[in-house]
Design an enzyme around this catalytic site. Structure first.
Site, PDB file in Angstrom:
ATOM      1  N   ARG A  42      99.432  -8.885 -13.617  1.00  0.00           N
ATOM      2  CA  ARG A  42      99.558  -9.458 -12.267  1.00  0.00           C
ATOM      3  C   ARG A  42     101.031  -9.577 -11.893  1.00  0.00           C
ATOM      4  NH1 ARG A  42     100.445 -14.809 -10.454  1.00  0.00           N
ATOM      5  NH2 ARG A  42      99.503 -15.311  -8.419  1.00  0.00           N
ATOM      6  N   SER A 113      87.845 -13.502  -6.809  1.00  0.00           N
ATOM      7  CA  SER A 113      88.121 -14.937  -6.733  1.00  0.00           C
ATOM      8  C   SER A 113      87.102 -15.604  -5.821  1.00  0.00           C
ATOM      9  CB  SER A 113      89.510 -15.177  -6.134  1.00  0.00           C
ATOM     10  OG  SER A 113      90.488 -14.543  -6.903  1.00  0.00           O
ATOM     11  N   LYS A 142     100.870 -19.732  -8.891  1.00  0.00           N
ATOM     12  CA  LYS A 142     100.405 -19.068  -7.661  1.00  0.00           C
ATOM     13  C   LYS A 142     100.904 -19.899  -6.488  1.00  0.00           C
ATOM     14  CE  LYS A 142      96.154 -17.742  -5.234  1.00  0.00           C
ATOM     15  NZ  LYS A 142      96.782 -16.579  -4.570  1.00  0.00           N
TER      16      LYS A 142
HETATM   17  N1  LIG Z   1      94.353 -13.310 -10.108  1.00  0.00           N
HETATM   18  C1  LIG Z   1      93.234 -14.060 -10.321  1.00  0.00           C
HETATM   19  N2  LIG Z   1      92.513 -13.856 -11.467  1.00  0.00           N
HETATM   20  C2  LIG Z   1      91.407 -14.602 -11.676  1.00  0.00           C
HETATM   21  C3  LIG Z   1      90.593 -14.384 -12.937  1.00  0.00           C
HETATM   22  F1  LIG Z   1      89.286 -14.510 -12.665  1.00  0.00           F
HETATM   23  F2  LIG Z   1      90.829 -13.168 -13.425  1.00  0.00           F
HETATM   24  F3  LIG Z   1      90.949 -15.296 -13.840  1.00  0.00           F
HETATM   25  N3  LIG Z   1      90.959 -15.528 -10.799  1.00  0.00           N
HETATM   26  C4  LIG Z   1      91.661 -15.751  -9.661  1.00  0.00           C
HETATM   27  C5  LIG Z   1      92.818 -15.019  -9.397  1.00  0.00           C
HETATM   28  C6  LIG Z   1      93.585 -15.247  -8.102  1.00  0.00           C
HETATM   29  O1  LIG Z   1      93.408 -14.091  -7.340  1.00  0.00           O
HETATM   30  P1  LIG Z   1      93.911 -14.100  -5.815  1.00  0.00           P
HETATM   31  O2  LIG Z   1      93.220 -15.184  -5.094  1.00  0.00           O
HETATM   32  O3  LIG Z   1      93.787 -12.725  -5.279  1.00  0.00           O
HETATM   33  O4  LIG Z   1      95.436 -14.495  -5.938  1.00  0.00           O
HETATM   34  P2  LIG Z   1      96.572 -13.647  -6.658  1.00  0.00           P
HETATM   35  O5  LIG Z   1      96.468 -12.234  -6.134  1.00  0.00           O
HETATM   36  O6  LIG Z   1      97.832 -14.367  -6.252  1.00  0.00           O
HETATM   37  O7  LIG Z   1      96.320 -13.717  -8.138  1.00  0.00           O
END
Ligand SMILES: Nc1nc(C(F)(F)F)ncc1COP(=O)(O)OP(=O)(O)O
Ligand SMILES: [Mg+2]
Length: 218
Positions: A42, A113, A142
């Protein structure tokens, strides 16, 4: 589905922005040694341009492949395909899950998510293999995270979608908080800074595994 469920128990998420003082490859290596079961690459506001992101992604992907750890990519479906990732994770403000499922095909893992039962239900209809529910607690990983929704949110979602669909909790989770998230109905915990910024990623991962197996001395 059982493959995904089993792989979610200790889901490490990291980008170069989460490793200000260490080589991300070394951090992942140590986290794998400590017992993580899944990894998500990420890169967020890290300052890396895409060539560097691909180069680092290839190193992390190779490490996961060598250790049999599922390798997923956050947000970027193109990057996931370039890196031959096992899957991709997208949020409510990313590409539509139903469209992403068409691009990655039926055999790759799609994570979505969700904060509410309605979002969870829609993610399932769109072809998600698991949902990430959070933020459980306040998080520094985040910047645009909403207000913490706590483990109760997992309980509410469980009432809506039943006990089989894979759920991982995310957001400010520490080893000590793990039992609450699991008791609420999660199949695992997703962790960023509690491992990447611990100084000892392998030790941190090991502590999570102790709490996950209920083997800590209370
Ligand atoms: N990256 C993530 N991974 C998980 C997981 F389930 F894999 F643990 N859950 C939630 C997020 C958050 O995803 P998102 O809302 O798109 O925000 P960002 O792109 O900033 O991560
Ligand atoms: Mg996203």
């Amino acid at each position: 589905m059982s493959f995904v469920k089993n792989s979610l128990s200790l889901y490490f998420i990291m980008g170069s922005q989460d490793c200000p003082h260490q080589d991300p490859v070394r951090v992942l290596e140590q986290a794998i040694n400590g017992g993580i079961t899944c990894f998500q690459y990420r890169e967020k506001n890290s300052g890396l341009h895409m060539h560097q992101t691909v180069l680092l992604g290839k190193k992390l992907r190779r490490l996961c492949r060598e250790h049999g750890i599922p390798f997923l990519v956050n947000d970027r479906v193109d990057l996931a395909l370039i890196l031959e990732a096992d899957g991709v994770h997208i949020g409510q403000e990313d590409l539509p899950a139903s469209e992403v499922r068409k691009i990655i095909g039926p055999d790759r893992i799609l994570g979505v998510s969700a904060e509410t039962p309605a979002e969870a239900e829609q993610a399932m209809l769109d072809g998600a293999d698991y949902i990430g529910v959070g933020p459980m607690y306040s998080t520094l990983s985040k910047k645009d995270a909403g207000e913490p929704i706590g483990p109760d949110a997992i309980q509410q979602i469980r009432r809506q979608i039943g006990s089989d669909f894979p759920i991982v909790g995310i957001g400010g989770i520490t080893p000590e908080r793990t039992p609450q998230v699991m008791e609420a109905g999660a199949d695992g915990v997703a962790v960023i800074s509690a491992i990447s910024k611990s100084g000892e990623p392998s030790e941190a991962a090991r502590r999570f595994r102790q709490y996950l197996s209920g083997s800590t001395k209370l």
